[in-house]
Design a protein around this motif. Sequence first.
Motif, PDB file in Angstrom:
ATOM      1  N   ALA A   8       0.830  -1.207   0.000  1.00 10.87           N
ATOM      2  CA  ALA A   8       0.000   0.000   0.000  1.00 10.87           C
ATOM      3  C   ALA A   8       0.866   1.258   0.000  1.00 10.87           C
ATOM      4  N   LEU A   9       2.005   1.190   0.645  1.00 11.28           N
ATOM      5  CA  LEU A   9       2.890   2.342   0.760  1.00 11.28           C
ATOM      6  C   LEU A   9       3.636   2.633  -0.532  1.00 11.28           C
ATOM      7  N   PHE A  10       4.244   1.603  -1.105  1.00 12.60           N
ATOM      8  CA  PHE A  10       5.124   1.783  -2.258  1.00 12.60           C
ATOM      9  C   PHE A  10       4.581   1.198  -3.561  1.00 12.60           C
ATOM     10  N   GLY A  11       3.464   0.499  -3.512  1.00 14.16           N
ATOM     11  CA  GLY A  11       2.958  -0.164  -4.705  1.00 14.16           C
ATOM     12  C   GLY A  11       3.664  -1.493  -4.915  1.00 14.16           C
ATOM     13  N   THR A  12       3.294  -2.163  -5.960  1.00 15.06           N
ATOM     14  CA  THR A  12       3.845  -3.501  -6.202  1.00 15.06           C
ATOM     15  C   THR A  12       4.740  -3.545  -7.432  1.00 15.06           C
ATOM     16  N   ASP A  13       4.989  -2.394  -8.035  1.00 13.33           N
ATOM     17  CA  ASP A  13       5.796  -2.397  -9.249  1.00 13.33           C
ATOM     18  C   ASP A  13       7.200  -1.861  -9.018  1.00 13.33           C
ATOM     19  N   GLY A  14       7.833  -2.269  -7.918  1.00 13.52           N
ATOM     20  CA  GLY A  14       9.175  -1.824  -7.602  1.00 13.52           C
ATOM     21  C   GLY A  14      10.218  -2.425  -8.532  1.00 13.52           C
ATOM     22  N   THR A  15      11.281  -1.689  -8.724  1.00 12.79           N
ATOM     23  CA  THR A  15      12.401  -2.129  -9.529  1.00 12.79           C
ATOM     24  C   THR A  15      13.609  -2.262  -8.617  1.00 12.79           C
ATOM     25  N   PRO A  16      14.317  -3.396  -8.662  1.00 10.77           N
ATOM     26  CA  PRO A  16      15.514  -3.529  -7.825  1.00 10.77           C
ATOM     27  C   PRO A  16      16.493  -2.371  -8.068  1.00 10.77           C
ATOM     28  N   GLY A  17      17.030  -1.855  -6.979  1.00  6.95           N
ATOM     29  CA  GLY A  17      17.985  -0.767  -7.078  1.00  6.95           C
ATOM     30  C   GLY A  17      17.369   0.618  -7.159  1.00  6.95           C
ATOM     31  N   VAL A  18      16.058   0.699  -7.223  1.00 13.50           N
ATOM     32  CA  VAL A  18      15.368   1.994  -7.262  1.00 13.50           C
ATOM     33  C   VAL A  18      14.700   2.200  -5.900  1.00 13.50           C
ATOM     34  N   VAL A  19      15.049   3.289  -5.238  1.00 13.44           N
ATOM     35  CA  VAL A  19      14.524   3.573  -3.900  1.00 13.44           C
ATOM     36  C   VAL A  19      13.125   4.178  -4.031  1.00 13.44           C
ATOM     37  N   PRO A  20      12.145   3.543  -3.398  1.00 12.28           N
ATOM     38  CA  PRO A  20      10.797   4.129  -3.424  1.00 12.28           C
ATOM     39  C   PRO A  20      10.679   5.258  -2.402  1.00 12.28           C
ATOM     40  N   ILE A  21       9.963   6.284  -2.800  1.00 11.66           N
ATOM     41  CA  ILE A  21       9.685   7.411  -1.904  1.00 11.66           C
ATOM     42  C   ILE A  21       8.174   7.576  -1.846  1.00 11.66           C
ATOM     43  N   ALA A  22       7.597   7.324  -0.686  1.00  9.27           N
ATOM     44  CA  ALA A  22       6.169   7.550  -0.471  1.00  9.27           C
ATOM     45  C   ALA A  22       6.016   8.974   0.062  1.00  9.27           C
ATOM     46  N   TYR A  23       5.195   9.753  -0.609  1.00  9.22           N
ATOM     47  CA  TYR A  23       5.034  11.171  -0.293  1.00  9.22           C
ATOM     48  C   TYR A  23       3.581  11.451   0.078  1.00  9.22           C
ATOM     49  N   PHE A  24       3.370  11.863   1.315  1.00 10.73           N
ATOM     50  CA  PHE A  24       2.040  12.202   1.832  1.00 10.73           C
ATOM     51  C   PHE A  24       1.927  13.729   1.810  1.00 10.73           C
TER      52      PHE A  24
END
Length: 175
Positions: A8-24
């Motif tokens: 729910a925070l980052f989604g399910t389409d992450g790419t290895p080596g890419v840092v997810p940023i959740a922005y509220f």
Amino acid sequence: MRVDPCPALFGTDGTPGVVPIAYFSEFRCPYCRALEQDLDTLLAEFPASFRLVQHELPIFGPPSELAARASVAAARQGKQQELRRRFMRTPLVAEEASVLRVAADVGLDADRLARDMASPDVQADLDRTRALADIFGFVGTPGLVVGRTVLNGAIPYALLRRIAEDEASMPDPVC
């Protein structure tokens, strides 16, 4: 969601080596407006290193709720960031006619946007964001989760960049 907030925070389409940023964020929050520009700068400087996941957290009443619904609905047409940028860079106090006018200006199907804004799916997205904000203790905006690092409130760009670079240097979060 408490057991595993990551999808729910980052989604399910992450790419290895890419840092997810959740922005509220909240459209009427002046600190969010400044942070939004800093996030744009970070993403422009490091386009392959970070992925932004937007969470609308309306806290300033009905106009904020309306703008948040429009943003979430615009994502369904692939134009969330265009609409967000327009909202964040103008002193708009959202009301239905102005939101639909801005939506049409950025190339959204305004009729579809209006239908989507009233949909249970958009409400579910907003409810999910509220639940995530509660989990992370965000009582106001802006809020960020950069990889493993949780930040609440305004931060200077130098700190945002340092935290982002630190997160990028670590192994992918277990999420």
